[in-house]
Enzyme design. Structure first.
Site, PDB file in Angstrom:
ATOM      1  N   TYR A   1       0.823  -1.216   0.000  1.00 34.99           N
ATOM      2  CA  TYR A   1       0.000   0.000   0.000  1.00 34.99           C
ATOM      3  C   TYR A   1       0.856   1.264   0.000  1.00 34.99           C
ATOM      4  O   TYR A   1       0.393   2.331  -0.391  1.00 34.99           O
ATOM      5  CB  TYR A   1      -0.883   0.047   1.249  1.00 34.99           C
ATOM      6  CG  TYR A   1      -2.184  -0.701   1.144  1.00 34.99           C
ATOM      7  CD1 TYR A   1      -2.201  -2.076   0.941  1.00 34.99           C
ATOM      8  CD2 TYR A   1      -3.394  -0.033   1.279  1.00 34.99           C
ATOM      9  CE1 TYR A   1      -3.395  -2.762   0.864  1.00 34.99           C
ATOM     10  CE2 TYR A   1      -4.598  -0.719   1.208  1.00 34.99           C
ATOM     11  CZ  TYR A   1      -4.594  -2.076   0.996  1.00 34.99           C
ATOM     12  OH  TYR A   1      -5.784  -2.743   0.934  1.00 34.99           O
TER      13      TYR A   1
ATOM     14  N   LYS B   1       3.549 -14.973   2.764  1.00 40.63           N
ATOM     15  CA  LYS B   1       3.702 -15.702   1.494  1.00 40.63           C
ATOM     16  C   LYS B   1       5.205 -15.925   1.339  1.00 40.63           C
ATOM     17  O   LYS B   1       5.836 -15.523   0.363  1.00 40.63           O
ATOM     18  CB  LYS B   1       3.100 -14.872   0.347  1.00 40.63           C
ATOM     19  CG  LYS B   1       2.980 -15.592  -0.985  1.00 40.63           C
ATOM     20  CD  LYS B   1       1.914 -16.670  -1.037  1.00 40.63           C
ATOM     21  CE  LYS B   1       2.010 -17.448  -2.338  1.00 40.63           C
ATOM     22  NZ  LYS B   1       1.107 -18.611  -2.383  1.00 40.63           N
TER      23      LYS B   1
ATOM     24  N   ASP C   1      -2.635 -18.201   1.150  1.00 43.71           N
ATOM     25  CA  ASP C   1      -3.632 -18.918   0.346  1.00 43.71           C
ATOM     26  C   ASP C   1      -4.324 -20.021   1.150  1.00 43.71           C
ATOM     27  O   ASP C   1      -5.551 -20.129   1.156  1.00 43.71           O
ATOM     28  CB  ASP C   1      -3.028 -19.454  -0.979  1.00 43.71           C
ATOM     29  CG  ASP C   1      -1.660 -20.097  -0.818  1.00 43.71           C
ATOM     30  OD1 ASP C   1      -1.136 -20.110   0.304  1.00 43.71           O
ATOM     31  OD2 ASP C   1      -1.121 -20.597  -1.829  1.00 43.71           O
TER      32      ASP C   1
ATOM     33  N   ASP D   1      -6.294  -7.050   4.629  1.00 42.71           N
ATOM     34  CA  ASP D   1      -7.457  -6.430   4.002  1.00 42.71           C
ATOM     35  C   ASP D   1      -8.361  -7.509   3.410  1.00 42.71           C
ATOM     36  O   ASP D   1      -9.568  -7.542   3.664  1.00 42.71           O
ATOM     37  CB  ASP D   1      -6.980  -5.467   2.893  1.00 42.71           C
ATOM     38  CG  ASP D   1      -8.136  -4.830   2.150  1.00 42.71           C
ATOM     39  OD1 ASP D   1      -9.084  -4.362   2.813  1.00 42.71           O
ATOM     40  OD2 ASP D   1      -8.113  -4.813   0.900  1.00 42.71           O
TER      41      ASP D   1
ATOM     42  N   ASP E   1     -12.284  -9.189   4.993  1.00 42.71           N
ATOM     43  CA  ASP E   1     -13.587  -9.213   4.309  1.00 42.71           C
ATOM     44  C   ASP E   1     -14.131 -10.645   4.286  1.00 42.71           C
ATOM     45  O   ASP E   1     -15.331 -10.873   4.473  1.00 42.71           O
ATOM     46  CB  ASP E   1     -13.476  -8.697   2.860  1.00 42.71           C
ATOM     47  CG  ASP E   1     -13.756  -7.196   2.746  1.00 42.71           C
ATOM     48  OD1 ASP E   1     -13.383  -6.452   3.670  1.00 42.71           O
ATOM     49  OD2 ASP E   1     -14.344  -6.764   1.725  1.00 42.71           O
TER      50      ASP E   1
HETATM   51  C1  IPM Z   1     -10.352  -1.032   4.121  1.00 43.89           C
HETATM   52  C2  IPM Z   1     -10.459  -0.517   2.703  1.00 43.89           C
HETATM   53  C3  IPM Z   1      -9.267   0.384   2.399  1.00 43.89           C
HETATM   54  C4  IPM Z   1      -8.022  -0.499   2.441  1.00 43.89           C
HETATM   55  C5  IPM Z   1      -9.311   1.180   1.096  1.00 43.89           C
HETATM   56  C6  IPM Z   1     -10.581   1.946   0.927  1.00 43.89           C
HETATM   57  C7  IPM Z   1      -8.148   2.116   0.999  1.00 43.89           C
HETATM   58  O1  IPM Z   1     -10.584  -1.568   1.808  1.00 43.89           O
HETATM   59  O2  IPM Z   1     -10.317  -0.203   5.045  1.00 43.89           O
HETATM   60  O3  IPM Z   1     -10.353  -2.239   4.329  1.00 43.89           O
HETATM   61  O4  IPM Z   1      -7.719  -1.188   1.450  1.00 43.89           O
HETATM   62  O5  IPM Z   1      -7.337  -0.470   3.465  1.00 43.89           O
HETATM   63 MN    MN Z   2     -10.918  -3.502   2.768  1.00 43.14          MN
END
Ligand code: IPM
Ligand code: MN
Ligand code: NAD
Length: 351
Positions: free
Chosen positions: A139, A185, A217, A241, A245
């Site tokens: 990032y 990884k 993975d 990240d 999710d």
């Molecule tokens: C998160 C989001 C952010 C990230 C984006 C919007 C920059 O996906 O907070 O998880 O990738 O960190």
């Molecule tokens: Mn995110």
């Protein structure tokens, strides 16, 4: 207790969910006799529209002058073609404030068994904490666009960067089940071999906490097949990240996962892990629980008010158990109805 809170609603569903979190903040203040002062600022797409910048100076100043920051979400299709991206505002805020440790707790909530893609017994076992590195890695590398046919990003980690996030994970594990899974990884990437080496070395300083390494993975697979086997999961920025999710999805919805982003001193940033959900923005369909649970994390980490945090979490648990659910969880409650239901139960739970 007195405290200053910066509110950054942002884009898409951001203003809708932050409005519900504000209701909860006011209910907590009233119930427990606290005084919170609020400053509202622009970030993301709306800030670009108003000032040309995704993180205007006055927003950053307001954040620095606060004890905690509550953020909704940034981004949306309107700004997708922009040179200045809304997301850069959020990344800039994390970096400017040195918020390297992103805590994302995932738990299986009773009553949501039908919303989860997992078997009920497997979903109920979920109780893990992602500790995502937030100010380094790919990032914050050196992105370059070379003409029309080549573009690149670089992924760099230094020993101190890895050490401080892994140390945070070990410290948090001591308060939980004393087990850390470090994600990397290392079979492919040099930066990840450094990550593994530093994690292994840091483990020797934390007696009583076990460390295991897992490649990202197969960790993604295990998160679906055996999520109950994780306790603290420490991960580099990008992998954290993605996995978080997935962690949210296995418990039913993205709309329930809160986060706290912390540095060494200074205000922390509290925000749901989901985005601006442009597909449902402005329709009263957004689940405000992730933002409300982020307020609970704020109580715990910014203000050292664990009882207030417990009360918010218990009020959310009751609301879900009683079936007041937004459409992402198969219900028909609006964003406002769910926020109100949580506030009502909050007063009762605290009672
Ligand atoms: C998160 C989001 C952010 C990230 C984006 C919007 C920059 O996906 O907070 O998880 O990738 O960190
Ligand atoms: Mn995110
Ligand atoms: P998203 O998280 O916004 O949405 C993914 C899906 O989950 C959508 O179907 C959405 O409707 C649903 N969803 C998300 N939050 C919800 C909630 N609270 N209640 C009910 N449903 C919810 O991810 P995306 O669509 O990939 O990204 C949209 C925009 O958000 C992009 O511009 C992205 O950069 C941005 N984003 C911002 C943040 C942040 O501000 N922290 C995080 C992730 C994505």
């Amino acid at each position: 207790m007195k405290g200053q809170i910066a509110l950054l609603p942002g884009d898409g569903i951001g203003p809708e969910i932050v409005a519900e979190a504000e209701k909860v903040l006011r209910a907590i203040a009233k119930t427990f006799g606290h005084h919170f002062g609020y400053r509202t600022g622009h970030i993301g797409g709306i800030a670009i529209d108003k000032t040309g910048k995704a993180l205007p100076r006055e927003t950053l100043d307001a954040c620095r002058a606060s004890d905690a920051i509550l953020l909704g979400a940034v981004g949306g299709p309107r700004w997708d073609g922009n040179d200045v991206r809304p997301e850069s505002g959020l990344l800039g805020l994390r970096k400017e404030l040195g918020l390297y440790a992103n805590l994302r707790p995932v738990r299986g909530w009773a009553g949501l068994e039908k919303a989860s893609p997992l078997k009920a017994e497997r979903m109920r076992e979920v109780d893990l904490l992602f500790v995502r590195e937030l100010t380094g890695g790919i990032y914050f590398g050196e992105p370059r666009v070379e003409g029309r046919e080549r573009a690149l990003d670089t992924m760099v980690y230094t020993e101190p960067e890895v050490r401080r996030i892994v140390r945070k994970a070990f410290e948090l594990a001591k308060l939980r089940k004393k087990h850390v899974t470090s994600i990397d990884k290392a079979n492919v990437l040099a930066s990840m071999r450094l990550w593994r080496k530093v994690a292994t070395h840091e483990a020797t300083k934390h007696e009583g906490v076990t460390l295991e390494h897992q490649l990202v993975d197969s960790a993604a697979m295990r998160l679906v097949t055996d999520p109950g086997s994780f306790d603290v999961v420490v991960a580099p920025n990008l992998f954290g990240d993605i996995l978080s999710d997935e962690g949210a999805a296995i418990t039913g919805t993205l709309g329930l996962l809160p986060s706290a982003s912390l540095g060494d001193g200074g205000p922390g940033l509290y925000e749901p892990i989901h985005g601006s959900a442009p597909d449902i923005a402005g329709q009263g369909k957004a689940n405000p629980a992730a933002t409300i649970l982020s307020v609970a994390m704020m109580m715990r980490y910014a203000f050292d008010l664990p009882r207030e945090a417990d009360v918010i979490e218990a009020a959310v648990a009751e609301t879900l158990w009683e079936g007041v659910l937004t459409p992402d969880l198969g219900g028909s409650a609006t964003t406002g109805e769910m926020g109100d239901a949580i506030c009502e139960r909050l007063a009762k739970v605290a009672g």
